[in-house]
Motif scaffolding. Structure first.
Motif, short mmCIF file in Angstrom:
data_model
loop_
_atom_site.label_atom_id
_atom_site.label_comp_id
_atom_site.label_asym_id
_atom_site.label_seq_id
_atom_site.Cartn_x
_atom_site.Cartn_y
_atom_site.Cartn_z
N GLU A 1 -13.47 -22.84 -9.83
CA GLU A 1 -12.24 -23.13 -9.08
C GLU A 1 -10.99 -22.69 -9.81
O GLU A 1 -10.06 -22.17 -9.19
CB GLU A 1 -12.16 -24.63 -8.78
N ARG A 2 -10.93 -22.90 -11.11
CA ARG A 2 -9.74 -22.54 -11.88
C ARG A 2 -9.49 -21.03 -11.81
O ARG A 2 -8.37 -20.58 -11.58
CB ARG A 2 -9.90 -22.98 -13.33
N THR A 3 -10.54 -20.25 -11.99
CA THR A 3 -10.41 -18.79 -11.91
C THR A 3 -10.00 -18.38 -10.50
O THR A 3 -9.12 -17.53 -10.33
CB THR A 3 -11.74 -18.11 -12.30
N TYR A 4 -10.59 -19.01 -9.50
CA TYR A 4 -10.23 -18.68 -8.12
C TYR A 4 -8.75 -18.95 -7.86
O TYR A 4 -8.06 -18.12 -7.27
CB TYR A 4 -11.10 -19.44 -7.10
N ARG A 5 -8.26 -20.09 -8.30
CA ARG A 5 -6.84 -20.42 -8.11
C ARG A 5 -5.96 -19.35 -8.75
O ARG A 5 -4.94 -18.94 -8.18
CB ARG A 5 -6.51 -21.79 -8.68
N LYS A 6 -6.36 -18.87 -9.93
CA LYS A 6 -5.58 -17.82 -10.60
C LYS A 6 -5.61 -16.52 -9.82
O LYS A 6 -4.61 -15.80 -9.77
CB LYS A 6 -6.09 -17.62 -12.02
N TYR A 7 -6.73 -16.21 -9.19
CA TYR A 7 -6.80 -15.03 -8.33
C TYR A 7 -5.81 -15.17 -7.18
O TYR A 7 -5.06 -14.24 -6.88
CB TYR A 7 -8.20 -14.85 -7.72
N GLU A 8 -5.81 -16.32 -6.52
CA GLU A 8 -4.93 -16.55 -5.38
C GLU A 8 -3.47 -16.50 -5.75
O GLU A 8 -2.63 -16.11 -4.96
CB GLU A 8 -5.24 -17.92 -4.74
N LEU A 9 -3.14 -16.95 -6.94
CA LEU A 9 -1.75 -16.96 -7.40
C LEU A 9 -1.33 -15.64 -8.03
O LEU A 9 -0.17 -15.46 -8.40
CB LEU A 9 -1.55 -18.10 -8.41
N GLY A 10 -2.27 -14.72 -8.18
CA GLY A 10 -1.97 -13.44 -8.80
C GLY A 10 -1.80 -13.53 -10.30
O GLY A 10 -1.23 -12.64 -10.93
N GLN A 11 -2.32 -14.59 -10.90
CA GLN A 11 -2.20 -14.80 -12.34
C GLN A 11 -3.36 -14.19 -13.11
O GLN A 11 -3.36 -14.22 -14.34
CB GLN A 11 -2.11 -16.29 -12.65
N ARG A 12 -4.34 -13.67 -12.41
CA ARG A 12 -5.50 -13.06 -13.05
C ARG A 12 -5.94 -11.86 -12.22
O ARG A 12 -5.96 -11.92 -11.00
CB ARG A 12 -6.63 -14.07 -13.14
#
Length: 83
Positions: A28-39
């Motif tokens: 979930e943490r990685t997914y959230r970063k994908y959605e926010l453009g942080q990763r």
């Protein structure tokens, strides 16, 4: 696929962030970063999300969305050729 396109895809698929992360086989943490453009998004993430938008459903696909997502309306997603 951009972060915004991924967010829109999740809305169109009517999945929570947790459900989408599971379907994309990431945490979930990685997914959230994908959605926010942080990763930077792995190519496979965009490919899987695109396949889901085109109707592919694995056996473990969530049966029904939970909570607020039932009434969520998202703008259409633009899928670029070759991705």
């Amino acid at each position: 696929m951009t972060a915004e396109e991924l967010r829109n895809a999740r809305g169109l698929l009517r999945l929570s962030q947790s459900q989408m992360a599971k379907m994309l086989e990431t945490d979930e943490r990685t997914y959230r970063k994908y959605e926010l453009g942080q990763r930077a998004m792995a190519v496979r993430i965009g490919r899987l999300a695109t396949a889901y938008l085109h109707g592919y459903r694995p056996e473990d696909w969530p049966q029904r969305p939970r909570g607020q997502l039932r009434n969520m309306v998202m703008p259409p997603i633009k899928v670029r050729n070759g991705e």
